[in-house]
Design an enzyme around this catalytic site. Structure first.
Site, PDB file in Angstrom:
ATOM      1  N   ALA A 132     -11.688   3.569  -4.971  1.00 33.58           N
ATOM      2  CA  ALA A 132     -10.526   3.999  -5.754  1.00 33.58           C
ATOM      3  C   ALA A 132     -10.733   3.831  -7.256  1.00 33.58           C
ATOM      4  O   ALA A 132      -9.832   4.104  -8.039  1.00 33.58           O
ATOM      5  CB  ALA A 132      -9.299   3.215  -5.304  1.00 33.58           C
ATOM      6  N   ASP A 266      -5.445  -6.599  -0.909  1.00 32.57           N
ATOM      7  CA  ASP A 266      -5.894  -5.486  -1.763  1.00 32.57           C
ATOM      8  C   ASP A 266      -4.726  -4.509  -1.959  1.00 32.57           C
ATOM      9  O   ASP A 266      -4.918  -3.310  -2.124  1.00 32.57           O
ATOM     10  CB  ASP A 266      -7.116  -4.779  -1.149  1.00 32.57           C
ATOM     11  CG  ASP A 266      -7.812  -3.833  -2.128  1.00 32.57           C
ATOM     12  OD1 ASP A 266      -7.599  -3.972  -3.345  1.00 32.57           O
ATOM     13  OD2 ASP A 266      -8.553  -2.944  -1.671  1.00 32.57           O
ATOM     14  N   ALA A 301      -7.524   4.190  -0.943  1.00 27.66           N
ATOM     15  CA  ALA A 301      -7.269   3.404  -2.148  1.00 27.66           C
ATOM     16  C   ALA A 301      -6.942   1.983  -1.683  1.00 27.66           C
ATOM     17  O   ALA A 301      -7.357   1.574  -0.610  1.00 27.66           O
ATOM     18  CB  ALA A 301      -6.132   4.026  -2.933  1.00 27.66           C
TER      19      ALA A 301
END
Ligand SMILES: [Zn+2]
Length: 371
Positions: A132, A266, A301
């Site tokens: 990403a 994340d 992402a």
């Protein structure tokens, strides 16, 4: 002083059912099995140490990436509601000026305890494994830029992810290790030999193992093989059922043990904010059914994960609650150099998360204070 009687108390090596513990001020001062002798406040369900998320970009519709303090506080508050009592703010690759500004802006939030520090995930990453991160903004590992970033952070930058195969990568890892900062290997195309050298040179973490690196091949084990093989490397796992198959998660726990696994989210701003269009490091991200992908490339992402969901997914994959809890608290705390939290044990900060029988968050305490 308060004494708590827990239905199931998760200590570093066992579940005490029941168990009790005593909190004085912001500390746990005593832990015992069975029922306490004195009157106690009852906590039903599971009592775990508060979660430590060493890799998170945002949540609740807000992001750490620009350093905007109001957004950063909102993101931190969102993750606290999901049991995370300690977190690093992860910053994705951005132009140096923007990164320096973001790092500077976050200093007061580390000072007041909202954040435990900053993780720079970039810009020293491999283009082939940028995920990403905007490939245009990646840079070769640069000691001078690192010095500028560390200075801007006044001691708040704790961890930097580096692709060791890039020219200067190994030196940057040595520099980080010498400064007592966490060097993480990630977004890297390194061979096994280069990655193994990076861990020998002082890298101690593999950033979201399996993601942002070549897949494990039995003749070319790469970063994954090197991280699992190195006896001290801590491997981050994004356990959201999207980034990793549950069998892989269970396999990593079985191979290296929960002392070396750090569950991370994340998470990006979209976590807890629903499907739709978002932005990450200047790139458009589309979230559909909770899965975030870069709109232009389709690359996954960040996640929309929270730490409580990561723990539930680990248990669903067959990991014990004790091991899932260690990977969500004690191991990441030690990995980023925090020895005062992450376990329910005497002397530790009273960071607690109470989960119901389905491992859903009921209550969260930080430094002994219920949130
Ligand atoms: Zn990443």
């Amino acid at each position: 002083m308060t004494i708590y009687a827990a239905e199931r108390l998760v200590t570093p090596h066992e579940v005490l059912a029941p168990g009790w513990f005593r909190v004085d001020g912001d500390r746990i001062t005593e832990v015992g099995a069975g029922s306490p002798a004195e009157t106690a406040e009852r906590l039903d369900g599971w009592v775990l140490p508060g979660f430590v998320d060493m890799h998170v970009h945002g949540g609740g519709g807000a992001s750490f990436t620009t350093g905007d303090p109001e957004q950063a506080r909102r993101a931190a508050a969102f993750h606290r509601r999901h049991g995370t009592t300690t977190m690093l703010a992860s910053l994705v690759t951005a132009p140096p000026e923007q990164l320096l500004a973001a790092v500077r802006e976050l200093v007061p939030l580390v000072a007041d305890g909202t954040l435990a520090g900053v993780h720079l995930e970039g810009p020293f990453l491999a283009e082939a494994r940028c995920g990403a991160h905007d490939p245009e903004l990646l840079l070769e590992p640069d000691g001078e830029l690192l010095d500028d970033l560390l200075r801007a952070g006044c001691g708040t930058v704790r961890m930097v992810t580096v692709a060791p195969e890039r020219p200067g990568g190994m030196d940057l890892i040595k520099k980080l290790a010498a400064a007592d900062l966490v060097a993480a290997v990630g977004h890297s195309d390194a061979t096994f030999d280069v990655a193994a050298e990076a861990f020998r040179a002082g890298a101690t973490v593999a950033t979201h193992l399996f993601n942002g690196m070549p897949p494990l091949h039995h003749r070319k084990p790469g970063v994954v093989g090197a991280a699992l093989h190195h006896p001290a490397a801590v491997v981050e796992l994004i356990n959201d059922g999207v980034h990793l198959h549950p069998a892989v998660v269970a396999g990593v726990f079985a191979q290296v043990g929960s002392e070396r696994v750090a569950l991370v989210t994340d998470a990006m701003s979209a976590a807890g904010a629903g499907d739709g269009e978002y932005e990450l490091g200047g790139q458009r991200v589309r979230v559909a059914n909770g899965v975030a992908r870069i709109a232009a490339t389709g690359s996954i992402a960040g996640s929309t994960l929270t730490m409580d969901a990561a723990v539930r997914a680990a248990v669903a994959a067959g990991v014990s609650v004790v091991d899932a809890s260690r990977a969500a608290s004690g191991t990441p705390a030690r990995a980023i150099g925090l020895v005062d939290r992450g376990e329910i044990a005497a002397g530790q900060r009273a960071d607690l998360v109470v989960l119901d029988d389905d491992l859903q968050v009921r209550r969260v305490a930080r430094g002994g204070r219920w949130q």
